[in-house]
Scaffold this motif. Structure first.
Motif, PDB file in Angstrom:
ATOM      1  N   LEU A 175       7.248  -9.633 -83.573  1.00 34.22           N
ATOM      2  CA  LEU A 175       9.572 -10.025 -83.607  1.00 34.22           C
ATOM      3  C   LEU A 175       9.345 -11.048 -82.990  1.00 34.22           C
ATOM      4  CD1 LEU A 175      10.861  -7.048 -82.358  1.00 34.22           C
ATOM      5  CD2 LEU A 175      11.123  -7.540 -84.535  1.00 34.22           C
ATOM      6  N   CYS A 176       8.686 -12.063 -81.807  1.00 36.02           N
ATOM      7  CA  CYS A 176       9.036 -13.047 -81.510  1.00 36.02           C
ATOM      8  C   CYS A 176       7.894 -14.178 -82.731  1.00 36.02           C
ATOM      9  CB  CYS A 176       7.981 -13.195 -80.481  1.00 36.02           C
ATOM     10  SG  CYS A 176       8.396 -12.965 -78.654  1.00 36.02           S
ATOM     11  N   LEU A 177       6.856 -13.671 -83.234  1.00 35.78           N
ATOM     12  CA  LEU A 177       6.523 -14.677 -84.206  1.00 35.78           C
ATOM     13  C   LEU A 177       7.628 -15.120 -85.197  1.00 35.78           C
ATOM     14  CD1 LEU A 177       2.834 -13.571 -83.154  1.00 35.78           C
ATOM     15  CD2 LEU A 177       4.199 -15.558 -82.710  1.00 35.78           C
ATOM     16  N   GLU A 178       7.918 -13.630 -85.587  1.00 39.44           N
ATOM     17  CA  GLU A 178       8.350 -13.989 -87.219  1.00 39.44           C
ATOM     18  C   GLU A 178       9.423 -15.158 -87.351  1.00 39.44           C
ATOM     19  OE1 GLU A 178       9.090 -12.242 -90.655  1.00 39.44           O
ATOM     20  OE2 GLU A 178       8.125 -11.273 -88.892  1.00 39.44           O
ATOM     21  N   SER A 179       9.667 -15.737 -86.408  1.00 34.65           N
ATOM     22  CA  SER A 179      11.424 -16.966 -86.491  1.00 34.65           C
ATOM     23  C   SER A 179      10.617 -18.293 -86.231  1.00 34.65           C
ATOM     24  CB  SER A 179      11.958 -17.503 -85.727  1.00 34.65           C
ATOM     25  OG  SER A 179      11.163 -17.158 -83.925  1.00 34.65           O
ATOM     26  N   HIS A 202      15.902  -0.692 -78.888  1.00 34.59           N
ATOM     27  CA  HIS A 202      15.702   0.207 -79.605  1.00 34.59           C
ATOM     28  C   HIS A 202      16.231   0.554 -80.996  1.00 34.59           C
ATOM     29  CE1 HIS A 202      16.576   1.360 -75.264  1.00 34.59           C
ATOM     30  NE2 HIS A 202      15.898   1.870 -74.876  1.00 34.59           N
ATOM     31  N   ARG A 203      16.007   1.456 -81.506  1.00 34.64           N
ATOM     32  CA  ARG A 203      15.958   1.012 -83.049  1.00 34.64           C
ATOM     33  C   ARG A 203      17.181   1.337 -83.863  1.00 34.64           C
ATOM     34  NH1 ARG A 203      15.342   6.996 -82.340  1.00 34.64           N
ATOM     35  NH2 ARG A 203      16.763   8.221 -82.824  1.00 34.64           N
ATOM     36  N   GLY A 204      18.114  -0.111 -85.348  1.00 37.72           N
ATOM     37  CA  GLY A 204      19.175   0.431 -85.670  1.00 37.72           C
ATOM     38  C   GLY A 204      19.453  -1.030 -84.371  1.00 37.72           C
ATOM     39  N   GLU A 205      19.096  -1.940 -83.685  1.00 33.59           N
ATOM     40  CA  GLU A 205      19.849  -2.496 -82.782  1.00 33.59           C
ATOM     41  C   GLU A 205      19.777  -4.499 -83.524  1.00 33.59           C
ATOM     42  OE1 GLU A 205      19.751  -1.463 -78.112  1.00 33.59           O
ATOM     43  OE2 GLU A 205      17.980  -2.826 -79.161  1.00 33.59           O
ATOM     44  N   LYS A 206      20.486  -4.409 -83.922  1.00 33.81           N
ATOM     45  CA  LYS A 206      20.360  -6.384 -84.530  1.00 33.81           C
ATOM     46  C   LYS A 206      19.749  -7.304 -83.472  1.00 33.81           C
ATOM     47  CE  LYS A 206      24.035  -5.834 -87.429  1.00 33.81           C
ATOM     48  NZ  LYS A 206      25.888  -6.555 -87.937  1.00 33.81           N
ATOM     49  N   ILE A 207      18.915  -7.878 -83.933  1.00 34.31           N
ATOM     50  CA  ILE A 207      18.361  -9.078 -82.819  1.00 34.31           C
ATOM     51  C   ILE A 207      18.024 -10.200 -83.767  1.00 34.31           C
ATOM     52  CG2 ILE A 207      17.703  -6.982 -80.808  1.00 34.31           C
ATOM     53  CD1 ILE A 207      14.331  -7.219 -83.108  1.00 34.31           C
ATOM     54  N   VAL A 208      17.859 -11.405 -82.655  1.00 35.34           N
ATOM     55  CA  VAL A 208      17.570 -12.538 -82.642  1.00 35.34           C
ATOM     56  C   VAL A 208      16.494 -12.580 -82.465  1.00 35.34           C
ATOM     57  CG1 VAL A 208      17.834 -15.013 -83.222  1.00 35.34           C
ATOM     58  CG2 VAL A 208      19.911 -13.046 -83.264  1.00 35.34           C
ATOM     59  N   SER A 209      15.071 -13.510 -83.651  1.00 36.51           N
ATOM     60  CA  SER A 209      14.023 -13.944 -82.889  1.00 36.51           C
ATOM     61  C   SER A 209      14.302 -15.582 -82.740  1.00 36.51           C
ATOM     62  CB  SER A 209      13.011 -13.705 -84.634  1.00 36.51           C
ATOM     63  OG  SER A 209      11.408 -14.490 -83.429  1.00 36.51           O
ATOM     64  N   ALA A 210      13.972 -15.687 -81.802  1.00 40.55           N
ATOM     65  CA  ALA A 210      14.468 -17.758 -81.324  1.00 40.55           C
ATOM     66  C   ALA A 210      13.102 -18.147 -80.786  1.00 40.55           C
ATOM     67  CB  ALA A 210      15.285 -17.946 -81.142  1.00 40.55           C
ATOM     68  N   CYS A 211      12.864 -19.413 -81.463  1.00 39.37           N
ATOM     69  CA  CYS A 211      11.743 -20.142 -81.553  1.00 39.37           C
ATOM     70  C   CYS A 211      11.862 -21.515 -81.514  1.00 39.37           C
ATOM     71  CB  CYS A 211      10.638 -20.135 -81.976  1.00 39.37           C
ATOM     72  SG  CYS A 211      10.172 -20.821 -83.274  1.00 39.37           S
ATOM     73  N   LEU A 216       7.899 -22.353 -77.838  1.00 37.09           N
ATOM     74  CA  LEU A 216       8.343 -21.335 -77.140  1.00 37.09           C
ATOM     75  C   LEU A 216       9.448 -20.674 -77.773  1.00 37.09           C
ATOM     76  CD1 LEU A 216       9.577 -20.836 -74.098  1.00 37.09           C
ATOM     77  CD2 LEU A 216      11.531 -22.351 -73.978  1.00 37.09           C
ATOM     78  N   HIS A 217       9.397 -18.909 -77.278  1.00 32.14           N
ATOM     79  CA  HIS A 217       9.758 -18.132 -77.627  1.00 32.14           C
ATOM     80  C   HIS A 217      11.321 -16.922 -76.499  1.00 32.14           C
ATOM     81  CE1 HIS A 217       7.017 -18.402 -81.230  1.00 32.14           C
ATOM     82  NE2 HIS A 217       6.144 -18.541 -80.200  1.00 32.14           N
ATOM     83  N   ALA A 218      12.059 -16.771 -78.434  1.00 28.85           N
ATOM     84  CA  ALA A 218      12.838 -15.360 -77.396  1.00 28.85           C
ATOM     85  C   ALA A 218      13.416 -14.196 -77.985  1.00 28.85           C
ATOM     86  CB  ALA A 218      13.893 -15.818 -76.329  1.00 28.85           C
ATOM     87  N   VAL A 219      13.584 -13.219 -77.903  1.00 33.90           N
ATOM     88  CA  VAL A 219      13.620 -11.808 -78.744  1.00 33.90           C
ATOM     89  C   VAL A 219      15.153 -11.461 -77.676  1.00 33.90           C
ATOM     90  CG1 VAL A 219      13.393  -9.882 -79.703  1.00 33.90           C
ATOM     91  CG2 VAL A 219      11.700 -11.723 -79.966  1.00 33.90           C
ATOM     92  N   ARG A 220      16.511 -11.754 -78.693  1.00 27.98           N
ATOM     93  CA  ARG A 220      17.613 -11.588 -77.888  1.00 27.98           C
ATOM     94  C   ARG A 220      18.141 -10.630 -78.625  1.00 27.98           C
ATOM     95  NH1 ARG A 220      18.294 -18.341 -77.538  1.00 27.98           N
ATOM     96  NH2 ARG A 220      17.337 -17.815 -74.683  1.00 27.98           N
ATOM     97  N   ARG A 221      19.734  -9.703 -77.316  1.00 25.01           N
ATOM     98  CA  ARG A 221      20.032  -8.658 -79.248  1.00 25.01           C
ATOM     99  C   ARG A 221      21.560  -9.165 -78.059  1.00 25.01           C
ATOM    100  NH1 ARG A 221      18.664  -3.392 -75.948  1.00 25.01           N
ATOM    101  NH2 ARG A 221      19.400  -4.928 -74.619  1.00 25.01           N
ATOM    102  N   GLU A 222      22.495 -10.152 -78.780  1.00 27.20           N
ATOM    103  CA  GLU A 222      23.887 -10.033 -78.100  1.00 27.20           C
ATOM    104  C   GLU A 222      23.349 -10.653 -76.695  1.00 27.20           C
ATOM    105  OE1 GLU A 222      25.610  -6.183 -77.415  1.00 27.20           O
ATOM    106  OE2 GLU A 222      25.978  -5.745 -79.314  1.00 27.20           O
TER     107      GLU A 222
END
Length: 258
Positions: free
Chosen positions: A184-188, A211-220, A240-246
């Motif tokens: 997920l980190c590398l996706e962005s 957890h499954r179903g959560e909306k997340i943002v992959s950012a870099c 530099l990366h972050a995977v974030r939820r809200e």
């Protein structure tokens, strides 16, 4: 294969087609899977298996993982992993890895720290006496050191991708698996980086459960070149990366590209 030293363990694995990316070489998420696998196997040999810990209401969770590859092995290539239980403090156990090709040449190295977590409270708990006997006392010199005390926060994202955690991203501990968070980190990462470089390393810290179903943002965003950094001095790039939820960071990371 078990070495004479109980704190060391070696296994050889083939690189399968489903471990490889478009360049025909193993991907970083697949490497993270292999490191997790041999760590689990070695833990079984040392007597603190997952089933034993579950009976006691505890689990191991990966807190931080740093690996850097000299070369990425390709499809059907055998890869030997050697792991060392490096030491411990009150809450963490430390483990190193060496990756070798069929000729015994070093493919790369890795280091990691693991937390002991209480399942009911989902909070870290001190290592008990029995676990202390299974891990060397103190923090011994290792194969690789973390490049920084902590990972920096991504404050301004140059690239973002909106995602949703899937059912099969979760593992036996009931949260998104660490190797899935690597993916997920590398996706962005933008296509122009992927098209001209290979991802050869990652330093990732896990901060919160997903957890499954959560909306997340992959950012870099790309980090400025640092002439004092050995990797940058050889022409490498860092993201530099972050995977974030809200707005909350599930993980922070720095990826290395060559």
């Amino acid at each position: 294969m078990q070495k004479d030293n109980i704190y060391e363990h070696t296994e050889t694995y083939p690189v399968r087609v489903y471990h490889c990316g478009t360049n025909g070489c193993i991907t970083l998420p697949a490497l993270a899977d292999f490191l997790q696998e041999i760590a689990s196997v070695h833990a079984e040999h040392l007597g603190y298996s997952r089933s034993r810990l579950l009976d006691e209401g505890r689990i191991w969770v990966l807190a931080r993982l740093y690996f850097l590859m000299n070369r990425l092995p390709g499809f059907q290539e055998p890869m030997t992993l050697h792991t060392i239980a490096r030491g411990r403090d009150k809450y963490h156990a430390f483990r190193d890895f060496e990756l070798l090709d069929a000729d015994g040449k070093e493919l790369g190295r890795a280091t990691s720290s693991w937390l002991h977590m209480d399942i009911a409270s989902r909070s870290m708990t001190p290592l008990d006496e029995s676990l202390m006997k299974a891990v060397p006392e103190g923090i011994n010199p290792g194969l690789l050191d973390f490049p920084s005390r902590s990972l920096p926060r991504l404050r301004e994202a140059g690239y973002e991708t909106n995602l949703r955690a899937r059912r099969f991203d979760e593992d036996m501990n009931g949260h998104v698996n660490n190797a899935k968070l690597v993916s997920l980190c590398l996706e962005s990462v933008p296509d122009d980086v992927w098209d001209k470089h290979s991802a050869v390393g990652l330093d990732i810290g896990f901060r919160s459960e997903g957890h499954r179903g959560e909306k997340i943002v992959s950012a870099c965003s790309e980090q400025p070149s640092d002439p004092e950094n050995a990797f940058c001095a050889k022409g490498g790039r860092r993201m530099l990366h972050a995977v974030r939820r809200e707005g909350q960071d599930l993980c922070r990371a720095v990826s290395y590209w060559r």
